[in-house]
Design a protein around this motif. Structure first.
Motif, PDB file in Angstrom:
ATOM      1  N   LEU A  88       0.818  -1.219   0.000  1.00 54.00           N
ATOM      2  CA  LEU A  88       0.000   0.000   0.000  1.00 54.00           C
ATOM      3  C   LEU A  88       0.847   1.264   0.000  1.00 54.00           C
ATOM      4  O   LEU A  88       0.515   2.252  -0.667  1.00 54.00           O
ATOM      5  N   LEU A  89       1.945   1.252   0.748  1.00 54.49           N
ATOM      6  CA  LEU A  89       2.820   2.425   0.754  1.00 54.49           C
ATOM      7  C   LEU A  89       3.399   2.670  -0.638  1.00 54.49           C
ATOM      8  O   LEU A  89       3.501   3.821  -1.087  1.00 54.49           O
ATOM      9  N   PHE A  90       3.755   1.599  -1.338  1.00 55.83           N
ATOM     10  CA  PHE A  90       4.272   1.752  -2.691  1.00 55.83           C
ATOM     11  C   PHE A  90       3.179   2.247  -3.637  1.00 55.83           C
ATOM     12  O   PHE A  90       3.442   3.023  -4.555  1.00 55.83           O
ATOM     13  N   SER A  91       1.939   1.799  -3.393  1.00 56.02           N
ATOM     14  CA  SER A  91       0.835   2.269  -4.240  1.00 56.02           C
ATOM     15  C   SER A  91       0.577   3.756  -4.026  1.00 56.02           C
ATOM     16  O   SER A  91       0.127   4.454  -4.947  1.00 56.02           O
ATOM     17  N   VAL A 211      -7.136   6.086   2.186  1.00 55.22           N
ATOM     18  CA  VAL A 211      -7.298   4.654   2.412  1.00 55.22           C
ATOM     19  C   VAL A 211      -5.980   4.045   2.895  1.00 55.22           C
ATOM     20  O   VAL A 211      -5.959   3.198   3.792  1.00 55.22           O
ATOM     21  N   ASP A 212      -4.869   4.486   2.312  1.00 53.00           N
ATOM     22  CA  ASP A 212      -3.564   3.980   2.724  1.00 53.00           C
ATOM     23  C   ASP A 212      -3.248   4.372   4.164  1.00 53.00           C
ATOM     24  O   ASP A 212      -2.722   3.572   4.938  1.00 53.00           O
ATOM     25  N   VAL A 213      -3.563   5.611   4.527  1.00 54.26           N
ATOM     26  CA  VAL A 213      -3.295   6.079   5.890  1.00 54.26           C
ATOM     27  C   VAL A 213      -4.110   5.291   6.906  1.00 54.26           C
ATOM     28  O   VAL A 213      -3.617   4.952   7.998  1.00 54.26           O
ATOM     29  N   VAL A 214      -5.350   4.972   6.561  1.00 54.52           N
ATOM     30  CA  VAL A 214      -6.174   4.165   7.466  1.00 54.52           C
ATOM     31  C   VAL A 214      -5.485   2.830   7.755  1.00 54.52           C
ATOM     32  O   VAL A 214      -5.424   2.377   8.899  1.00 54.52           O
ATOM     33  N   TRP A 215      -4.945   2.208   6.702  1.00 55.75           N
ATOM     34  CA  TRP A 215      -4.254   0.931   6.920  1.00 55.75           C
ATOM     35  C   TRP A 215      -2.994   1.100   7.774  1.00 55.75           C
ATOM     36  O   TRP A 215      -2.668   0.229   8.586  1.00 55.75           O
ATOM     37  N   VAL A 216      -2.289   2.209   7.602  1.00 53.27           N
ATOM     38  CA  VAL A 216      -1.088   2.457   8.402  1.00 53.27           C
ATOM     39  C   VAL A 216      -1.432   2.475   9.888  1.00 53.27           C
ATOM     40  O   VAL A 216      -0.608   2.078  10.730  1.00 53.27           O
ATOM     41  N   PHE A 217      -2.640   2.882  10.238  1.00 49.92           N
ATOM     42  CA  PHE A 217      -3.085   2.836  11.630  1.00 49.92           C
ATOM     43  C   PHE A 217      -3.625   1.455  12.006  1.00 49.92           C
ATOM     44  O   PHE A 217      -3.448   0.993  13.138  1.00 49.92           O
ATOM     45  N   LEU A 218      -4.298   0.789  11.069  1.00 47.70           N
ATOM     46  CA  LEU A 218      -4.861  -0.523  11.361  1.00 47.70           C
ATOM     47  C   LEU A 218      -3.772  -1.572  11.606  1.00 47.70           C
ATOM     48  O   LEU A 218      -3.907  -2.415  12.497  1.00 47.70           O
TER      49      LEU A 218
END
Length: 229
Positions: A88-91, A211-218
């Motif tokens: 996700l970070l690369f995306s 959406v990517d930031v949400v995953w960084v917290f999840l």
């Protein structure tokens, strides 16, 4: 004497790509872009509040059932969670470069970067759904077939409820994002964007970064709970 029209009397002509995309209620593309960006930030604010409520609920239950959450978290696959985080970070990088390409009018580069972002997002979902399938096989889905043993089994179900709800909603947002990116790819292939008009790429880029930031917290609160215990 014939009336001679000055150059200043001639109506200002917009670039063709801009005039086709400009809605009638706006004076120019800059005004339209500012309005779209402002509206989209309002939408993202509601999304932040939505996920914020879920995170708040997690914090409350995490503090009440600390040991149960730590035990349940150890049943998640940290390797695949880490891989998905990197994907996700690369995306996010490819999406940021896609926005830059749209601003510069580099259509083929824009298409390639959007396609790369779409591919990376798809890889994330494949890994995530594989994780879900594994949890079904291990009977770690909350319900009557939940089979986690130990003194914290009952409260561990709360962790898995939050896990499936939070990651499931995140996955749903990713699916929406992939559909939007597919639309962008089609628009880019038909030369719908230019340095004067690329607002859809910017706004959907904002959505994808959210959406990517949400995953960084999840990822840390679900996969890294007391891993040292």
């Amino acid at each position: 004497m014939a009336h001679r029209k000055s150059l200043n009397d001639a109506p200002e002509r917009l670039p063709l790509s801009e005039s086709r995309a400009l809605a009638h209620q706006f004076d120019d593309s800059l005004q339209q872009r500012d309005a779209a960006t402002f509206g989209f930030w309002i939408f993202l604010t509601t999304e932040i509040m939505f996920f914020g409520g879920l995170f708040a609920g997690y914090v409350v239950y995490r503090n009440i059932y600390t040991d149960a959450f730590a035990e349940a978290s150890r049943h998640l696959d940290i390797f695949w969670g880490t891989v998905n985080t990197a994907v996700l970070l690369f995306s996010s990088l490819t999406m940021a470069l896609a926005v830059q390409s749209a601003q510069l009018g580099k259509q083929m580069r824009l298409v390639a970067l959007l396609a790369s972002t779409f591919l990376l997002g798809s890889v994330f979902l494949v890994i995530k759904f594989s994780e879900y399938a594994e949890k079904f096989r291990e009977h770690l889905v909350p319900g009557i077939s939940f089979a986690l043993s130990g003194p914290h089994a009952a409260h561990a179900q709360i962790f898995f409820v939050l896990y499936f709800v939070m990651t499931g909603l995140h996955a749903l947002h990713m699916i929406v994002g992939l559909v939007l990116i597919a639309v962008l790819i089609v628009m880019a292939l038909t030369d719908s964007f230019s340095p004067e008009y690329h607002t859809p790429v910017e706004t959907i880029g904002l959505y994808w970064h959210f959406v990517d930031v949400v995953w960084v917290f999840l990822f840390p609160i679900l996969y890294l709970v007391d891993r040292s215990s």
